[in-house]
Design an enzyme around this catalytic site. Structure first.
Site, PDB file in Angstrom:
ATOM      1  N   HIS A 178      24.812 -16.120 -25.440  1.00  0.00           N
ATOM      2  CA  HIS A 178      25.598 -15.134 -24.623  1.00  0.00           C
ATOM      3  C   HIS A 178      25.663 -13.492 -24.375  1.00  0.00           C
ATOM      4  CE1 HIS A 178      26.222 -14.203 -20.273  1.00  0.00           C
ATOM      5  NE2 HIS A 178      25.762 -15.169 -20.169  1.00  0.00           N
ATOM      6  N   GLU A 208      23.827 -10.420 -23.643  1.00  0.00           N
ATOM      7  CA  GLU A 208      25.344  -9.478 -22.987  1.00  0.00           C
ATOM      8  C   GLU A 208      25.704  -8.875 -23.311  1.00  0.00           C
ATOM      9  OE1 GLU A 208      26.356 -11.275 -19.422  1.00  0.00           O
ATOM     10  OE2 GLU A 208      24.304 -11.740 -18.943  1.00  0.00           O
ATOM     11  N   HIS A 240      18.546 -17.940 -19.416  1.00  0.00           N
ATOM     12  CA  HIS A 240      19.074 -16.999 -20.207  1.00  0.00           C
ATOM     13  C   HIS A 240      18.020 -17.641 -21.551  1.00  0.00           C
ATOM     14  CE1 HIS A 240      21.782 -14.802 -19.227  1.00  0.00           C
ATOM     15  NE2 HIS A 240      22.395 -15.389 -19.215  1.00  0.00           N
TER      16      HIS A 240
HETATM   17 CO    CO Z   1      24.880 -15.773 -18.460  1.00  0.00          CO
END
Ligand code: CO
Length: 293
Positions: A178, A208, A240
């Protein structure tokens, strides 16, 4: 006179005994304990993610067959979305309040997070608030997937054990973590380092945080890699994985790597679908449970 003194001491003794008894009763030590487990996930509205949650639920219940297992989702957006479909999920705060109200004495809260990031910190604060409130005799939080060096080694093995069999020599595995602005983002590169000690063609990027897909693409080029398996390094294969990793949009990892001349094979499976990973999370419940005995 001597007799009077004796009576006074005796009375005081009885009063003290009574007081100690009352104190013990008011603190509920005589109350039978009611131990529960609260599993906390970010949540997902994707049906592809449910298989991960079901697998964790099954494994936790197998490890603790006598305990009640509850779920909570931290994401307000996901809870709202699910509520519209008639699926009501509690936030950790509401779930704990309900458990408090229902007379639970001890609660082990286990998050399904991968690292100790901002969301883990939030859950940690909630648990701390309930501890201060004194609603339970015991409330403890279990660690996420990657907390210790031992977890790191177990995770490396879990990844190595679950690489698609079709992968041939010279083909890469690119994991999508993530990623976060939180200092715990460093876990992803630490994991990549330890993975590459065993298999130099496994890479860990994030959506991210660092490393980004641009960096991973360059690394694949340097090694003249022509094919890569894309696998989410998140508990669920949700939004995602479906869109940022395997989607057809121009900026998805599949599109970026394909454009760079690397053939992509996306694998839409979250880590929690594999028992090797689930065992690490379930193992983290042992620490809170050990305090409840
Ligand atoms: Co997210």
């Amino acid at each position: 006179m001597k007799n009077k003194k004796l009576i006074a001491i005796y009375t005081l003794f009885i009063v003290c005994l009574f007081a100690v008894n009352c104190l013990a009763a008011s603190h509920g030590t005589s109350k039978p304990s009611k131990v529960g487990i609260l599993l906390v996930a970010f949540g997902s509205s994707e049906s592809s993610a449910q298989v991960s949650f079901e697998n964790i639920d099954r494994n936790v219940k197998k490890a603790y067959p006598d305990l009640l297992v509850r779920w909570a989702y931290t994401s307000h957006i996901i809870r709202k979305k699910l509520a519209k479909q008639g699926k009501i999920l509690d936030s950790p705060e509401v779930a704990l309040s309900k458990m408090m109200d229902e007379g639970y004495t001890h609660v082990a809260v286990q998050t399904l997070h991968t690292i100790r990031g901002a969301e883990f910190d939030d859950v940690s604060r909630t648990v701390e608030a309930f501890r201060i409130m004194g609603g339970f005799q015991g409330i403890m939080l279990g660690q996420p997937l990657l907390a210790t060096q031992e977890d790191m080694e177990k995770t490396v093995n879990a990844i190595l054990n679950n690489i698609p069999e079709a992968r041939k020599k010279g083909e890469a595995v690119v994991l999508m973590g993530h990623g976060t602005h939180h200092p715990s983002n460093a876990f992803y590169t630490a994991l990549m380092f330890q993975l590459q000690l065993k298999d130099p063609y496994i890479f860990v990027g994030t959506v991210e945080g660092y490393p980004e897909i641009g960096f991973i693409t360059e690394e694949l080029h340097k090694r003249n890699i022509k094919k890569a398996y894309l696998i989410p390094f998140m508990s669920v294969a949700g939004d995602h994985a479906k869109n940022d990793m395997a989607g057809d949009e121009e900026d998805s990892w599949k599109s970026v790597l394909t454009k760079a001349g690397i053939e992509c094979v996306p694998v839409l499976k979250g880590t929690a679908e594999f028992d090797d990973f689930v065992a690490i999370w379930v193992g983290h419940l042992e620490e809170p449970m050990s305090h409840f005995k």
